[in-house]
Design a protein around this motif. Structure first.
Motif, short mmCIF file in Angstrom:
data_model
loop_
_atom_site.label_atom_id
_atom_site.label_comp_id
_atom_site.label_asym_id
_atom_site.label_seq_id
_atom_site.Cartn_x
_atom_site.Cartn_y
_atom_site.Cartn_z
N THR A 21 0.85 -1.19 0.00
CA THR A 21 0.00 0.00 0.00
C THR A 21 0.89 1.24 0.00
O THR A 21 1.92 1.27 0.67
CB THR A 21 -0.91 0.00 1.23
N GLN A 67 -8.54 4.04 -0.48
CA GLN A 67 -7.99 3.20 -1.52
C GLN A 67 -7.90 3.94 -2.86
O GLN A 67 -7.09 3.59 -3.70
CB GLN A 67 -8.85 1.94 -1.69
N GLU A 98 -8.98 -3.61 -9.43
CA GLU A 98 -9.37 -3.64 -8.03
C GLU A 98 -9.56 -5.08 -7.56
O GLU A 98 -9.69 -6.01 -8.37
CB GLU A 98 -10.69 -2.90 -7.83
N THR A 106 -10.53 -2.78 -3.04
CA THR A 106 -9.13 -2.53 -2.70
C THR A 106 -8.35 -2.26 -3.97
O THR A 106 -8.47 -3.02 -4.95
CB THR A 106 -8.54 -3.74 -1.96
#
Length: 434
Positions: free
Chosen positions: A287, A302, A331, A351
């Protein structure tokens, strides 16, 4: 920049330069003399500098003297403050020299070299010569590893225009910030140029006329290194100009090289690093890390979205390349475990695995800039623009046999830079700010 997928490209700290010094053991009964800090080794980027292509670009771009002159001046310093001032001043001088060359000022071909003036590569390689000089320097005073790294950081920031964004005050002119990137994927072809960096040099400090009045453009360039981004180079550069005040930006556009034959206005940016190696040879799959001490949105989203006037930018006749409103993302849908491509943007609760601009550093700079926009509630248009890939001419594609430049290569770069300028004019003309 879209390195991991030919249709989606991306474009970073001084990770290779952040080298730990050996901890000195100090006895409790006596004050021990500290051993001199070891000189750090050269970074991956600095090691490439010795190759024949970088040296030819420096020579033919008129920048072969930049690093030797800096190294000589550094050798004459006798204190850390002197070295710090020199690193900042000479970095700024290098940036201004590159901007002047790109905009047709400065010495003629006998000193500026025979490479096209729009070429961004002499700046890149000259900067690495200066940072290498810092690594190789044997000062007349004690210099710790941390202090050497700080000097390198001064050269990096100042020679990229990051600390000299000079937006005017007043209501009679719109204030615009654009950013570009260094060349990348240089192990595959050290001749590579980045049209986003060329656009930054061509437009920095210029004023353009728009149907809504004049707009002043200020530009900076960023490295293609994951660690610099984690260390906050984007936020450190942009935040002073996102804060309220008479010189706050009215429009910002991060720019990088994208896919062949087209511009993309990226609608959505994702909070994911896809792991493609950067210019330091480092890979990161995680991330997007938000650096401590900067405003942000919590919990970390996100996705972030462009606020550029994409409809106007895609509809206007701005140049030879088509301009697309790119809504694609990748995603992991809510409740799922596998990635899925979505042509029309993310679904609720998903996500991120790739924004419209992919999962490399161009997506990341877009994500960071728009996340910062949202964190400080900056009510202005901002987002990311991907340029076409800059390609060498037919018959000059193979780096093993090709030349560092050719007429088609130059024409393509000039056309891309001109269209970036036209798109910036359209965006500024359609920017609606309070």
């Amino acid at each position: 920049m879209h390195p991991s997928h030919p249709s989606r490209l991306g474009g970073i700290s001084l990770a290779a330069a952040l080298l730990a010094t050996a901890a000195a053991v100090v006895p409790t009964t006596a004050v021990a003399a500290e051993a001199p800090a070891p000189r750090p080794s050269l970074t991956t980027e600095e090691q490439r500098l010795s190759g024949p292509v970088p040296q030819e670009i420096l020579r033919r771009g008129g920048f072969a003297d930049a690093a030797p002159d800096f190294a000589a001046a550094l050798g004459r310093t006798r204190t850390l403050p002197q070295a710090q001032r020199l690193a900042t001043d000479e970095g700024r001088r290098l940036w201004r020299r590159a901007v002047d060359r790109a905009q047709g000022r400065g010495p003629g071909p006998e000193r500026a070299g025979d490479l096209s003036r729009d070429d961004d590569r002499p700046l890149y390689w000259a900067r690495l010569g200066m940072t290498r000089a810092v690594q190789e320097w044997k000062p007349a005073f004690r210099l710790s590893g941390a202090q050497r790294t700080e000097l390198t950081g001064r050269v990096e920031r100042s020679s990229r225009g990051q600390d000299t964004l000079d937006l005017p005050a007043g209501t009679q002119v719109k204030r615009v910030v654009i950013t570009g990137f260094d060349p990348f994927q240089l192990d595959a072809d050290p001749r590579r140029s980045n049209p986003s960096g060329a656009a930054a040099l061509a437009l920095d400090g210029t004023t353009v006329d728009t149907p809504a009045g004049p707009a002043r453009i200020e530009a900076a360039v960023f490295p293609v290194r994951w660690a610099d981004f984690a260390d906050g180079t984007v936020e450190r550069t942009l935040l002073p100009h996102f804060r309220p005040g008479p010189r706050r930006v009215d429009l910002f556009t991060t720019i990088s090289q994208g896919r062949p034959g087209r511009f993309d206005v990226e609608r959505t940016n994702g909070a994911w690093r896809g792991g493609y190696p950067d210019n330091a040879g480092v890979s990161r799959t995680e991330t997007v890390p938000v650096p401590p001490g900067v405003p942000t949105v919590r919990p970390q989203p996100q996705w972030t979205s462009t606020s550029l006037p994409y409809a106007a930018m895609t509809a206007a006749a701005t140049g030879p390349f088509p301009v697309h409103d790119n809504t694609e993302v990748t995603e992991i849908p809510a409740g799922a475990t596998e990635p899925a491509d979505r042509p029309d943007g993310p679904t609720p609760g998903s996500t991120a695995r790739a924004g419209g601009g992919g999962d490399y550093l161009s997506n990341e700079i877009a994500y960071r800039a728009t996340l910062l926009r949202d964190a400080v509630r900056l009510p202005v248009p901002g987002g990311h623009l991907h340029t076409p890939v800059l390609e060498f001419g037919r018959g000059n594609a193979d780096p093993a046999t090709g030349t560092v430049t050719d007429p088609e290569f130059v024409r393509n770069r000039l056309a891309i830079v001109a269209q970036v300028r036209s798109l910036t004019v359209v965006a500024a003309a359609n920017a609606r700010t309070p």
